[in-house]
Design a protein around this motif. Structure first.
Motif, PDB file in Angstrom:
ATOM      1  N   MET A   1      41.555  34.929  47.409  1.00 60.07           N
ATOM      2  CA  MET A   1      40.836  34.812  46.162  1.00 60.07           C
ATOM      3  C   MET A   1      41.500  33.715  45.354  1.00 60.07           C
ATOM      4  N   ASN A   2      40.728  32.771  44.969  1.00 58.93           N
ATOM      5  CA  ASN A   2      41.321  31.679  44.226  1.00 58.93           C
ATOM      6  C   ASN A   2      40.665  31.496  42.877  1.00 58.93           C
ATOM      7  N   THR A   3      41.477  31.281  41.891  1.00 58.81           N
ATOM      8  CA  THR A   3      40.966  30.982  40.568  1.00 58.81           C
ATOM      9  C   THR A   3      41.095  29.489  40.375  1.00 58.81           C
ATOM     10  N   VAL A   4      40.075  28.926  39.803  1.00 63.65           N
ATOM     11  CA  VAL A   4      40.144  27.488  39.638  1.00 63.65           C
ATOM     12  C   VAL A   4      40.021  27.121  38.177  1.00 63.65           C
ATOM     13  N   HIS A   5      40.853  26.294  37.707  1.00 61.93           N
ATOM     14  CA  HIS A   5      40.747  25.796  36.344  1.00 61.93           C
ATOM     15  C   HIS A   5      40.246  24.370  36.449  1.00 61.93           C
ATOM     16  N   LYS A   6      39.167  24.105  35.739  1.00 62.01           N
ATOM     17  CA  LYS A   6      38.584  22.784  35.896  1.00 62.01           C
ATOM     18  C   LYS A   6      39.126  21.759  34.915  1.00 62.01           C
ATOM     19  N   ASN A 102      35.136  32.572  40.553  1.00 60.73           N
ATOM     20  CA  ASN A 102      33.965  33.095  41.237  1.00 60.73           C
ATOM     21  C   ASN A 102      34.364  33.436  42.665  1.00 60.73           C
ATOM     22  N   GLU A 103      34.867  34.665  42.838  1.00 64.04           N
ATOM     23  CA  GLU A 103      35.341  35.081  44.149  1.00 64.04           C
ATOM     24  C   GLU A 103      34.969  36.539  44.410  1.00 64.04           C
ATOM     25  N   PHE A 104      34.794  36.884  45.689  1.00 57.31           N
ATOM     26  CA  PHE A 104      34.461  38.251  46.076  1.00 57.31           C
ATOM     27  C   PHE A 104      35.690  39.137  45.942  1.00 57.31           C
ATOM     28  N   ASN A 105      35.521  40.312  45.302  1.00 54.64           N
ATOM     29  CA  ASN A 105      36.603  41.275  45.162  1.00 54.64           C
ATOM     30  C   ASN A 105      36.417  42.355  46.226  1.00 54.64           C
ATOM     31  N   VAL A 110      34.995  48.095  44.306  1.00 53.50           N
ATOM     32  CA  VAL A 110      34.308  46.942  43.707  1.00 53.50           C
ATOM     33  C   VAL A 110      33.304  46.353  44.694  1.00 53.50           C
ATOM     34  N   GLN A 111      33.784  45.669  45.696  1.00 54.92           N
ATOM     35  CA  GLN A 111      32.915  45.061  46.700  1.00 54.92           C
ATOM     36  C   GLN A 111      31.809  44.204  46.090  1.00 54.92           C
ATOM     37  N   MET A 112      32.184  43.403  45.123  1.00 54.26           N
ATOM     38  CA  MET A 112      31.252  42.487  44.454  1.00 54.26           C
ATOM     39  C   MET A 112      31.996  41.217  44.090  1.00 54.26           C
TER      40      MET A 112
END
Length: 364
Positions: A1-6, A102-105, A110-112
């Motif tokens: 899962m990656n968070t991206v800062h633009k 925007n990543e799948f948990n 959760v599973q979303m």
């Protein structure tokens, strides 16, 4: 899962009436206490039992979870934790203005896909999110909280030029979230649970009694919170009552750095646990911030017996004592932070009451 800062350095719940068959007794000697469960913002939860176990959260906040197992020990994803620095001293522009996730948990409950998008335009900071957490959660539904996590549309706008005032605005429940964590999950630290003066009639919904039940830090009522001090409202909204441990871990929070975790409704930033020992000196050592609330010394004669409900069970058991901790009545203070080297008013999530701010000091 990656968070991206633009952007870079300059520029980031039918009241599902859970007649909770909480039907528990308020204490060993009062087995007639009937408790329905649900919480302030419509959250439902748990059970009550005089001898009981505590789950720590509801619309309030405490720590660990009782019933939901938490897999938050899973491997942390790689993240870009660069937050940026304020462009000017009178604005928060430049700090996390392009935070996007925007990543799948894959957490079992959760599973979303978790989605959160923060952006800054003109004088406004905008959040568009689906309310799905980006970290592992406890098990939902669970015995203390019968609700299932689901998407909730989140769209809020906060000012980029917050102004501290002498006016204190209490938020939470129907008054609105006191703020949002960067992952788009709301902060709502109070509950709708209450008891009458006798303590024989308690309900975790409605706030009809005089004594308002705290979600965290007490052992009489179970709100089914997880290790993130969060649980789920009837409408599926997962929300925090206290320290969002899983998110903090994802952000790399530690004793060696201040961790910006969200924005309050007045536009000021929210940090987790650590702050500079000298509020005006970024070179001073970091320390664990403590709230300035203490248990009352003079207990009201109309309060349910402390032998049944220990001090700390109700919100009225706490009083603000200026100077007894590091923070003000809204769990905030003015000082320098890594993102705001010239100083700014800011809030903290703390391990001590009130855990998360219940009010804001900025203009709304």
């Amino acid at each position: 899962m990656n968070t991206v800062h633009k952007r870079s350095l300059l520029a980031v719940w039918i009241s599902v009436w859970m007649l909770s068959a909480c039907g528990g007794s308020g204490s060993g000697d009062d087995s007639s206490t009937q408790v329905q469960s649900s919480s302030p913002s419509g959250e439902v939860s748990g059970s009550s039992s005089g001898s009981a176990t505590v789950s720590d959260s509801t619309t309030d906040n405490t720590g660990d979870s009782s019933t939901g197992s938490d897999d938050s020990g899973s491997e942390a994803p790689e993240l870009n934790t660069d937050t940026g620095t304020a462009l000017t001293s009178d604005s928060t522009d430049g700090v996390l203005c392009d935070y996007f996730y925007n990543e799948f948990n894959d957490s079992a409950s959760v599973q979303m896909t978790s989605n959160a998008d923060w952006s800054c335009t003109g004088t406004t900071r905008q959040l568009t999110a689906n309310g799905i957490p980006d970290h592992q959660t406890g098990t939902f539904p669970n015995p203390g909280n019968p609700n299932t996590i689901s998407e909730t549309a989140v769209s809020v706008s906060y000012t980029l030029t917050p102004e501290q005032s002498d006016t204190v605005s209490t938020l939470g429940g129907p008054r609105g979230a006191t703020g949002y964590v960067l992952n788009g999950v709301k902060i709502d630290a109070n509950t709708a649970g209450s008891c009458d003066d006798s303590g024989n009639s308690c309900s975790l919904v409605g706030n009809t009694g005089n004594w308002h039940i705290e979600a965290l830090g007490q052992t009489s009522f179970d709100f089914g919170t997880d290790d993130n001090n969060a649980h789920v409202q009837p409408n599926g909204s997962y929300h925090y009552h206290g320290m969002p441990e899983g998110f903090i871990a994802m952000r790399g929070g530690s004793e060696s750095s201040m961790t910006l975790i969200g924005w309050a409704a007045d536009g000021f930033p929210i940090y987790a646990r650590y702050g500079f020992s000298d509020a005006q000196d970024a070179g001073s050592a970091l320390k664990v911030m403590t709230g300035s609330y203490q248990l009352v010394q003079n207990v009201s004669s109309s309060r349910p017996a402390t032998s049944v409900y220990a001090l700390g069970t109700f919100a009225q058991d706490w009083e603000y004592v200026a100077g007894s901790g590091d923070l003000d009545e809204c769990n905030g203070r003015y000082g320098v932070t890594p993102e705001f080297p010239q100083g700014i008013y800011h809030y903290y999530a703390t391990d001590t009451y009130p855990y998360f701010q219940r009010c804001v000091k900025g203009q709304l």
